[in-house]
Design a protein around this motif. Structure first.
Motif, PDB file in Angstrom:
ATOM      1  N   TYR A 287      -2.046  47.485  35.507  1.00 18.81           N
ATOM      2  CA  TYR A 287      -3.105  48.401  35.906  1.00 18.81           C
ATOM      3  C   TYR A 287      -4.416  47.629  35.965  1.00 18.81           C
ATOM      4  CZ  TYR A 287       0.476  51.651  34.371  1.00 18.81           C
ATOM      5  OH  TYR A 287       1.660  52.317  34.215  1.00 18.81           O
TER       6      TYR A 287
ATOM      7  N   MET B 283      -4.721  45.367  32.617  1.00 19.05           N
ATOM      8  CA  MET B 283      -3.832  45.752  31.529  1.00 19.05           C
ATOM      9  C   MET B 283      -2.404  45.719  32.040  1.00 19.05           C
ATOM     10  SD  MET B 283      -3.731  49.200  29.176  1.00 19.05           S
ATOM     11  CE  MET B 283      -2.976  50.264  30.379  1.00 19.05           C
ATOM     12  N   LYS B 284      -1.530  44.977  31.380  1.00 15.54           N
ATOM     13  CA  LYS B 284      -0.144  44.986  31.825  1.00 15.54           C
ATOM     14  C   LYS B 284       0.533  46.256  31.338  1.00 15.54           C
ATOM     15  CE  LYS B 284       1.680  42.065  28.116  1.00 15.54           C
ATOM     16  NZ  LYS B 284       2.427  40.817  27.820  1.00 15.54           N
ATOM     17  N   ALA B 285       1.507  46.689  32.084  1.00 14.78           N
ATOM     18  CA  ALA B 285       2.204  47.920  31.743  1.00 14.78           C
ATOM     19  C   ALA B 285       2.825  47.773  30.362  1.00 14.78           C
ATOM     20  CB  ALA B 285       3.282  48.212  32.781  1.00 14.78           C
ATOM     21  N   ALA B 286       2.713  48.801  29.554  1.00 11.37           N
ATOM     22  CA  ALA B 286       3.244  48.830  28.191  1.00 11.37           C
ATOM     23  C   ALA B 286       2.523  47.852  27.273  1.00 11.37           C
ATOM     24  CB  ALA B 286       4.742  48.552  28.163  1.00 11.37           C
ATOM     25  N   GLY B 287       1.387  47.373  27.687  1.00 14.88           N
ATOM     26  CA  GLY B 287       0.674  46.422  26.847  1.00 14.88           C
ATOM     27  C   GLY B 287      -0.446  47.031  26.062  1.00 14.88           C
ATOM     28  N   ASN B 288      -1.178  47.942  26.677  1.00 14.34           N
ATOM     29  CA  ASN B 288      -2.291  48.629  26.045  1.00 14.34           C
ATOM     30  C   ASN B 288      -3.358  47.687  25.514  1.00 14.34           C
ATOM     31  OD1 ASN B 288      -2.911  51.400  25.941  1.00 14.34           O
ATOM     32  ND2 ASN B 288      -2.945  51.326  23.728  1.00 14.34           N
ATOM     33  N   LYS B 289      -3.503  46.542  26.144  1.00  9.33           N
ATOM     34  CA  LYS B 289      -4.563  45.607  25.785  1.00  9.33           C
ATOM     35  C   LYS B 289      -5.318  45.297  27.068  1.00  9.33           C
ATOM     36  CE  LYS B 289      -5.205  40.702  24.996  1.00  9.33           C
ATOM     37  NZ  LYS B 289      -4.525  39.410  24.782  1.00  9.33           N
ATOM     38  N   LEU B 290      -6.623  45.546  27.044  1.00 10.54           N
ATOM     39  CA  LEU B 290      -7.442  45.271  28.216  1.00 10.54           C
ATOM     40  C   LEU B 290      -7.987  43.848  28.152  1.00 10.54           C
ATOM     41  CD1 LEU B 290      -9.457  48.600  28.398  1.00 10.54           C
ATOM     42  CD2 LEU B 290      -7.893  47.756  30.146  1.00 10.54           C
TER      43      LEU B 290
ATOM     44  N   PHE C 186     -10.869  41.704  29.999  1.00  8.11           N
ATOM     45  CA  PHE C 186     -12.053  41.968  30.797  1.00  8.11           C
ATOM     46  C   PHE C 186     -12.567  40.721  31.500  1.00  8.11           C
ATOM     47  CE2 PHE C 186     -13.304  46.278  29.710  1.00  8.11           C
ATOM     48  CZ  PHE C 186     -12.652  46.513  28.515  1.00  8.11           C
TER      49      PHE C 186
ATOM     50  N   SER D  90      -3.285  56.212  20.134  1.00  8.97           N
ATOM     51  CA  SER D  90      -3.517  54.770  20.116  1.00  8.97           C
ATOM     52  C   SER D  90      -5.004  54.492  20.020  1.00  8.97           C
ATOM     53  CB  SER D  90      -2.956  54.140  21.395  1.00  8.97           C
ATOM     54  OG  SER D  90      -3.399  52.804  21.519  1.00  8.97           O
TER      55      SER D  90
ATOM     56  N   SER E 299      -7.644  51.140  20.028  1.00  7.67           N
ATOM     57  CA  SER E 299      -7.839  49.702  20.197  1.00  7.67           C
ATOM     58  C   SER E 299      -9.271  49.353  19.855  1.00  7.67           C
ATOM     59  CB  SER E 299      -7.550  49.285  21.648  1.00  7.67           C
ATOM     60  OG  SER E 299      -6.209  49.557  21.988  1.00  7.67           O
TER      61      SER E 299
ATOM     62  N   TYR F 172     -12.410  46.360  20.214  1.00  6.03           N
ATOM     63  CA  TYR F 172     -12.915  45.239  20.995  1.00  6.03           C
ATOM     64  C   TYR F 172     -14.242  44.773  20.405  1.00  6.03           C
ATOM     65  CZ  TYR F 172      -9.515  46.721  24.499  1.00  6.03           C
ATOM     66  OH  TYR F 172      -8.353  47.060  25.138  1.00  6.03           O
TER      67      TYR F 172
ATOM     68  N   PHE G 119     -10.469  41.520  22.897  1.00  7.03           N
ATOM     69  CA  PHE G 119      -9.572  42.439  22.213  1.00  7.03           C
ATOM     70  C   PHE G 119      -9.343  41.972  20.773  1.00  7.03           C
ATOM     71  CE2 PHE G 119      -6.089  45.336  21.758  1.00  7.03           C
ATOM     72  CZ  PHE G 119      -5.078  44.653  21.108  1.00  7.03           C
TER      73      PHE G 119
ATOM     74  N   GLU H 108      -4.775  46.653  18.232  1.00  5.66           N
ATOM     75  CA  GLU H 108      -4.442  48.027  18.598  1.00  5.66           C
ATOM     76  C   GLU H 108      -3.566  48.643  17.523  1.00  5.66           C
ATOM     77  OE1 GLU H 108      -1.299  48.654  21.268  1.00  5.66           O
ATOM     78  OE2 GLU H 108      -1.655  50.810  21.402  1.00  5.66           O
TER      79      GLU H 108
ATOM     80  N   ASN I 285      -0.619  45.341  18.593  1.00  4.55           N
ATOM     81  CA  ASN I 285      -1.105  44.159  19.314  1.00  4.55           C
ATOM     82  C   ASN I 285      -2.213  43.551  18.501  1.00  4.55           C
ATOM     83  OD1 ASN I 285       0.148  43.838  22.002  1.00  4.55           O
ATOM     84  ND2 ASN I 285      -0.632  45.885  22.368  1.00  4.55           N
TER      85      ASN I 285
ATOM     86  N   ARG J  97      -0.795  56.915  25.016  1.00  4.47           N
ATOM     87  CA  ARG J  97       0.360  56.065  24.708  1.00  4.47           C
ATOM     88  C   ARG J  97       1.586  56.898  24.388  1.00  4.47           C
ATOM     89  NH1 ARG J  97       2.570  51.096  23.442  1.00  4.47           N
ATOM     90  NH2 ARG J  97       1.226  49.359  23.035  1.00  4.47           N
TER      91      ARG J  97
ATOM     92  N   VAL K 135       5.022  53.645  25.398  1.00  4.35           N
ATOM     93  CA  VAL K 135       4.706  52.908  26.624  1.00  4.35           C
ATOM     94  C   VAL K 135       3.353  53.357  27.121  1.00  4.35           C
ATOM     95  CG1 VAL K 135       5.370  52.516  29.016  1.00  4.35           C
ATOM     96  CG2 VAL K 135       7.120  52.660  27.249  1.00  4.35           C
ATOM     97  N   SER K 136       2.512  52.400  27.374  1.00  2.00           N
ATOM     98  CA  SER K 136       1.157  52.746  27.782  1.00  2.00           C
ATOM     99  C   SER K 136       1.070  52.943  29.278  1.00  2.00           C
ATOM    100  CB  SER K 136       0.194  51.647  27.366  1.00  2.00           C
ATOM    101  OG  SER K 136      -1.079  51.910  27.921  1.00  2.00           O
TER     102      SER K 136
END
Lengths: 114, 117
Positions: free
Chosen positions: A33, A95-102, A104, B31, B33, B35, B45, B48, B56, B96, B101-102
């Protein structure tokens, strides 16, 4: 690891004009995403627009639209009919799918002049 | 719906002290997160939390830690503060789904501005 690059540190535009912000990214992922966030001087990060990589159609949200070129790994934001309230830092994020880490980019400062 | 809230909004600490920041997500979001935003390093980051578990972790030293409670509220702790920890700390929440799965967007709080003297 993913990287996001915004090559324009600062841009200015006249009120009512159009401005386009560039963003490129590097990833080996196929499902991901992309987002544009706006951070005005108040510092609150606000979502502008979101794009799913599996969708070919470019996302639009009122005066904001994107040009998503998956093969070129490019994701630009167009602000039409710029308003004074659009003055802010704009961040492109991945953000990769299922990653939930942005992840920037470094941001582009946009100044809308009256 | 109320947005993401963060407390306190501003903090001033001295080197060597520790600090705890709090984040309450949007109702229904599970969820959270964190930053860190600095002029030099940009937005990075931290970690999370989802269902009270760290899912993460970014590339930060062990002085940075967090936890999440059963009501999804999260806290972040920084021990032995250094001058370089001065930053805006942003928290973001997302749904989430059940499978973890996000597919949802992260919504940010107003941030906590931490100054270390």
């Amino acid at each position: 690891a993913q990287t996001v690059t915004q090559s324009q540190p600062e841009m200015s535009v006249q009120e009512a004009e159009t401005v386009t912000l560039s963003c490129t990214y590097d990833t080996s992922e196929n499902n991901y995403y992309l987002f544009w966030y706006k951070q005005p001087p108040s510092r609150q990060m606000i979502l502008v627009i979101r794009q799913e990589a599996y969708k070919q159609q470019n996302a639009t949200e009122n005066r904001f639209s994107v040009n998503f070129q998956k093969a070129a790994k490019s994701f630009s934001l167009k602000i039409s009919d710029s308003q004074l309230g659009d003055t802010a830092m704009y961040f492109c994020a991945f953000m990769k799918a299922a990653g939930n880490k942005l992840t920037f980019g470094g941001g582009t400062r946009v100044l809308v002049k009256p | 719906k109320a947005g993401v809230t963060q407390t306190p909004r501003y903090l001033i600490k001295t080197r060597g002290q520790q600090v705890t920041l709090s984040c309450s997500p949007i109702s229904g979001h599970r969820s959270v997160s964190w930053y860190q935003q600095t002029p030099g390093q940009g937005l990075q980051f931290l970690f999370e939390y989802f269902s009270e578990t760290q899912r993460n972790k970014g590339n930060f030293p062990g002085r940075f830690s967090g936890r999440q409670f059963s009501n999804s509220r999260s806290e972040m702790n920084v021990s032995t503060l250094e001058l370089g920890d001065s930053a805006l700390y942003l928290c973001a929440s997302s749904f989430r789904g059940l499978a973890g799965v996000s597919t949802d967007t992260q919504y940010f709080g107003p941030g906590t501005r931490l100054t270390v003297l």
